[in-house]
Design a protein around this motif. Structure first.
Motif, PDB file in Angstrom:
ATOM      1  N   LEU A  28       0.850  -1.203   0.000  1.00 54.04           N
ATOM      2  CA  LEU A  28       0.000   0.000   0.000  1.00 54.04           C
ATOM      3  C   LEU A  28       0.887   1.255   0.000  1.00 54.04           C
ATOM      4  CD1 LEU A  28      -2.599  -1.112   2.700  1.00 54.04           C
ATOM      5  CD2 LEU A  28      -3.094  -0.673   0.281  1.00 54.04           C
ATOM      6  N   PRO A  29       0.442   2.359  -0.639  1.00 50.46           N
ATOM      7  CA  PRO A  29       1.254   3.575  -0.706  1.00 50.46           C
ATOM      8  C   PRO A  29       1.791   4.037   0.646  1.00 50.46           C
ATOM      9  CG  PRO A  29      -0.708   3.817  -2.053  1.00 50.46           C
ATOM     10  CD  PRO A  29      -0.831   2.500  -1.372  1.00 50.46           C
ATOM     11  N   GLU A  30       0.924   4.055   1.668  1.00 46.90           N
ATOM     12  CA  GLU A  30       1.359   4.566   2.984  1.00 46.90           C
ATOM     13  C   GLU A  30       2.403   3.653   3.617  1.00 46.90           C
ATOM     14  OE1 GLU A  30      -1.686   3.828   1.993  1.00 46.90           O
ATOM     15  OE2 GLU A  30      -2.846   2.730   3.505  1.00 46.90           O
ATOM     16  N   VAL A  31       2.372   2.367   3.275  1.00 44.56           N
ATOM     17  CA  VAL A  31       3.381   1.439   3.802  1.00 44.56           C
ATOM     18  C   VAL A  31       4.708   1.665   3.052  1.00 44.56           C
ATOM     19  CG1 VAL A  31       3.996  -1.018   4.068  1.00 44.56           C
ATOM     20  CG2 VAL A  31       1.660  -0.246   4.567  1.00 44.56           C
ATOM     21  N   GLN A  32       4.611   1.860   1.739  1.00 41.00           N
ATOM     22  CA  GLN A  32       5.824   2.183   0.962  1.00 41.00           C
ATOM     23  C   GLN A  32       6.478   3.456   1.523  1.00 41.00           C
ATOM     24  OE1 GLN A  32       5.713   2.041  -3.308  1.00 41.00           O
ATOM     25  NE2 GLN A  32       4.127   0.464  -3.370  1.00 41.00           N
ATOM     26  N   ASP A  33       5.640   4.405   1.955  1.00 38.76           N
ATOM     27  CA  ASP A  33       6.171   5.682   2.465  1.00 38.76           C
ATOM     28  C   ASP A  33       7.060   5.515   3.700  1.00 38.76           C
ATOM     29  OD1 ASP A  33       4.906   7.099   0.494  1.00 38.76           O
ATOM     30  OD2 ASP A  33       3.220   7.764   1.742  1.00 38.76           O
ATOM     31  N   VAL A  34       6.772   4.507   4.531  1.00 42.90           N
ATOM     32  CA  VAL A  34       7.574   4.351   5.757  1.00 42.90           C
ATOM     33  C   VAL A  34       8.736   3.364   5.572  1.00 42.90           C
ATOM     34  CG1 VAL A  34       5.725   4.984   7.361  1.00 42.90           C
ATOM     35  CG2 VAL A  34       6.035   2.566   6.729  1.00 42.90           C
ATOM     36  N   ALA A  35       8.832   2.790   4.378  1.00 42.65           N
ATOM     37  CA  ALA A  35       9.875   1.772   4.159  1.00 42.65           C
ATOM     38  C   ALA A  35      11.253   2.402   3.952  1.00 42.65           C
ATOM     39  CB  ALA A  35       9.503   0.926   2.944  1.00 42.65           C
ATOM     40  N   ASP A  36      12.280   1.681   4.411  1.00 39.48           N
ATOM     41  CA  ASP A  36      13.665   2.123   4.153  1.00 39.48           C
ATOM     42  C   ASP A  36      14.084   1.683   2.759  1.00 39.48           C
ATOM     43  OD1 ASP A  36      14.576   3.119   6.846  1.00 39.48           O
ATOM     44  OD2 ASP A  36      13.733   1.155   7.348  1.00 39.48           O
ATOM     45  N   PHE A  37      13.456   0.613   2.307  1.00 37.00           N
ATOM     46  CA  PHE A  37      13.835   0.072   1.001  1.00 37.00           C
ATOM     47  C   PHE A  37      12.622  -0.597   0.376  1.00 37.00           C
ATOM     48  CE2 PHE A  37      15.569  -3.187  -1.796  1.00 37.00           C
ATOM     49  CZ  PHE A  37      16.435  -2.412  -2.551  1.00 37.00           C
ATOM     50  N   ILE A  38      12.407  -0.330  -0.919  1.00 35.55           N
ATOM     51  CA  ILE A  38      11.286  -0.942  -1.652  1.00 35.55           C
ATOM     52  C   ILE A  38      11.889  -1.685  -2.836  1.00 35.55           C
ATOM     53  CG2 ILE A  38       9.058  -0.490  -2.796  1.00 35.55           C
ATOM     54  CD1 ILE A  38       9.273   2.389  -1.555  1.00 35.55           C
ATOM     55  N   GLY A  39      11.385  -2.866  -3.136  1.00 33.27           N
ATOM     56  CA  GLY A  39      11.962  -3.582  -4.275  1.00 33.27           C
ATOM     57  C   GLY A  39      11.206  -4.844  -4.625  1.00 33.27           C
ATOM     58  N   ASP A  40      11.792  -5.632  -5.543  1.00 34.58           N
ATOM     59  CA  ASP A  40      11.198  -6.928  -5.912  1.00 34.58           C
ATOM     60  C   ASP A  40      11.769  -8.006  -4.993  1.00 34.58           C
ATOM     61  OD1 ASP A  40      13.763  -7.322  -6.899  1.00 34.58           O
ATOM     62  OD2 ASP A  40      13.136  -7.768  -8.947  1.00 34.58           O
ATOM     63  N   SER A  41      11.360  -9.252  -5.225  1.00 32.59           N
ATOM     64  CA  SER A  41      11.770 -10.333  -4.324  1.00 32.59           C
ATOM     65  C   SER A  41      13.288 -10.454  -4.256  1.00 32.59           C
ATOM     66  CB  SER A  41      11.205 -11.661  -4.793  1.00 32.59           C
ATOM     67  OG  SER A  41       9.869 -11.546  -5.094  1.00 32.59           O
ATOM     68  N   LEU A  42      13.951 -10.306  -5.395  1.00 37.24           N
ATOM     69  CA  LEU A  42      15.412 -10.464  -5.402  1.00 37.24           C
ATOM     70  C   LEU A  42      16.075  -9.324  -4.627  1.00 37.24           C
ATOM     71  CD1 LEU A  42      17.984 -11.877  -6.357  1.00 37.24           C
ATOM     72  CD2 LEU A  42      17.959 -10.395  -8.357  1.00 37.24           C
ATOM     73  N   ALA A  43      15.705  -8.088  -4.953  1.00 40.57           N
ATOM     74  CA  ALA A  43      16.320  -6.928  -4.291  1.00 40.57           C
ATOM     75  C   ALA A  43      16.071  -6.977  -2.788  1.00 40.57           C
ATOM     76  CB  ALA A  43      15.754  -5.641  -4.885  1.00 40.57           C
ATOM     77  N   LEU A  44      14.883  -7.427  -2.378  1.00 41.33           N
ATOM     78  CA  LEU A  44      14.586  -7.479  -0.945  1.00 41.33           C
ATOM     79  C   LEU A  44      15.423  -8.553  -0.254  1.00 41.33           C
ATOM     80  CD1 LEU A  44      10.699  -6.974  -1.012  1.00 41.33           C
ATOM     81  CD2 LEU A  44      12.417  -5.291  -0.388  1.00 41.33           C
ATOM     82  N   SER A  45      15.640  -9.698  -0.936  1.00 40.51           N
ATOM     83  CA  SER A  45      16.507 -10.726  -0.298  1.00 40.51           C
ATOM     84  C   SER A  45      17.927 -10.204  -0.190  1.00 40.51           C
ATOM     85  CB  SER A  45      16.567 -12.049  -1.062  1.00 40.51           C
ATOM     86  OG  SER A  45      15.530 -12.241  -1.900  1.00 40.51           O
ATOM     87  N   GLN A  46      18.385  -9.488  -1.228  1.00 40.36           N
ATOM     88  CA  GLN A  46      19.745  -8.951  -1.180  1.00 40.36           C
ATOM     89  C   GLN A  46      19.878  -7.921  -0.063  1.00 40.36           C
ATOM     90  OE1 GLN A  46      19.831  -7.922  -5.326  1.00 40.36           O
ATOM     91  NE2 GLN A  46      21.356  -9.483  -5.778  1.00 40.36           N
ATOM     92  N   LYS A  47      18.846  -7.105   0.089  1.00 35.85           N
ATOM     93  CA  LYS A  47      18.870  -6.076   1.137  1.00 35.85           C
ATOM     94  C   LYS A  47      18.873  -6.746   2.513  1.00 35.85           C
ATOM     95  CE  LYS A  47      19.265  -1.789   1.510  1.00 35.85           C
ATOM     96  NZ  LYS A  47      20.367  -1.104   0.839  1.00 35.85           N
ATOM     97  N   ALA A  48      18.042  -7.779   2.676  1.00 33.61           N
ATOM     98  CA  ALA A  48      18.010  -8.497   3.958  1.00 33.61           C
ATOM     99  C   ALA A  48      19.396  -9.055   4.272  1.00 33.61           C
ATOM    100  CB  ALA A  48      16.982  -9.623   3.900  1.00 33.61           C
TER     101      ALA A  48
END
Ligand code: 13P
Ligand code: SF4
Length: 336
Positions: A28-48
């Motif tokens: 949701l837009p408001e959840v994206q707003d508070v995120a430190d990082f937004i991405g696809d499954s690959l980018a999120l695993s790399q960030k983790a």
């Protein structure tokens, strides 16, 4: 608490807990707003994998939080709602996979990241929509491949790699399967000047690849991370074939670099918020306003706040399962 207060409280708790908020492109837009990082499954695993934070609040669906927990066993991984599942991941269990593997004892098993930890633990390689082609290409050609669980992504990978020895599990995502060829063809006729960005999980993928990749001399973009070239730009019967097959992050990258003024987006509608925000001069049109993933939308700002306040809900994977699943994920990350 109103939205502004919730956002402030989330920022305060995040510092207090030494937490990082990761959000998928469909949030949701408001959840994206508070995120430190937004991405696809690959980018999120790399960030983790690379974060120094002690706590990861994963705003996405359960298999994504599980993947983060597998990669970072020493961190606390929280999902704001445990019910946020995935209809595609639910199409195969570890028991079904074991039975399938018994029928093909010499096959290499490749699972899409949209699978449970138990299923990943049974696989040789994991992949996401942005690297599935690369992962399959890395497997010796004489070895049969079991690809699971998405049949549209599987058929796309088989077509791009020209691999004849791929067996594909008949799973689908209810959101993307609903994006049918007739709908895309209709939109292609209506928006002749637009570029079309299609997620390979879509129900239209097989026919679009056939139509534009084989039928009309338009080459298929075979790199779904958005850095590829070779996508089609031809015409047939007045229908434009400015069609690209991309992961969600591939779409984000492509939207930035494209010179088109108008882009039609064939995936879950949540991605349009970020696309519009980052490219205010371009017009983005969803292929269907019905393409909504109810699981992704279960993560609300209120639940993100509660998650940080009460440190819930922790996602943990049993040690031996995590060790075996990690092997498949690390093989993927190494190829990337
Ligand atoms: P991406 O990896 O492209 O973000 O896709 C994940 C997903 O669940 C698509 O429905
Ligand atoms: Fe799963 Fe489909 Fe939702 Fe993606 S859009 S998380 S594949 S149900």
């Amino acid at each position: 608490m109103g939205e502004v207060d919730l956002k402030q409280e989330i920022a305060r708790l995040k510092r207090e807990r030494d937490a990082v908020i990761l959000a998928h492109n469909y949030q949701l837009p408001e959840v994206q707003d508070v995120a430190d990082f937004i991405g696809d499954s690959l980018a999120l695993s790399q960030k983790a994998a690379s974060t120094d934070a002690k706590v990861i609040v994963f705003c996405g669906v359960h298999f994504m939080a599980e993947t983060a927990s597998i990669i970072c066993p020493d961190k606390r991984v929280l999902i704001p709602d445990l019910e946020a599942g995935c209809s595609l991941a639910s199409t195969i269990t570890a028991e079904q996979l074991k039975a399938w593997k018994n029928e093909h004892p010499d096959a290499v098993t490749v699972c899409y990241i949209n699978t449970s930890a138990d299923v990943k633990a049974e696989c040789d390689y994991c992949c996401t929509s942005s690297n599935a082609v690369k992962v399959v290409k890395s497997i010796p050609e004489d070895r049969p491949v079991l690809f699971l669980p998405d049949m549209f992504l599987g058929a796309y990978v088989a077509e791009v790699t020209r691999r004849k020895n791929m067996y594909i599990w008949p799973g689908e995502c209810h959101v993307h399967a609903g994006i049918r060829p007739s709908l895309v063809l209709e939109m292609l006729k209506t928006y002749r000047d637009a570029e079309f960005l299609i997620h390979p999980e879509c129900g239209c993928t097989t026919s679009m690849v056939y139509y534009f990749g084989n039928g009309n001399g338009c080459a298929v973009n075979n790199n779904s991370n958005g850095n590829g070239n070779g996508h089609g730009n031809g015409h047939d019967n007045g229908i434009s074939c400015n069609v690209k097959f991309l992961s969600t992050e591939g779409m984000m990258r492509y939207a930035r670099q494209s010179s088109a003024r108008r882009l039609i987006v064939a995936t879950e509608v949540g991605i349009l918020y970020r696309m519009k925000k980052e490219n205010p001069e371009k017009e983005f049109i969803p292929i269907s306003s019905d393409a909504v993933c109810k699981y992704m939308k279960m993560i609300t700002l209120e639940k993100v706040y509660r998650s940080l306040r009460d440190m819930v809900y922790e996602v943990k994977v049993q040690q031996d399962t995590a060790r075996r699943a990690r092997r498949a994920i690390e093989r993927m990350l190494a190829i990337n």
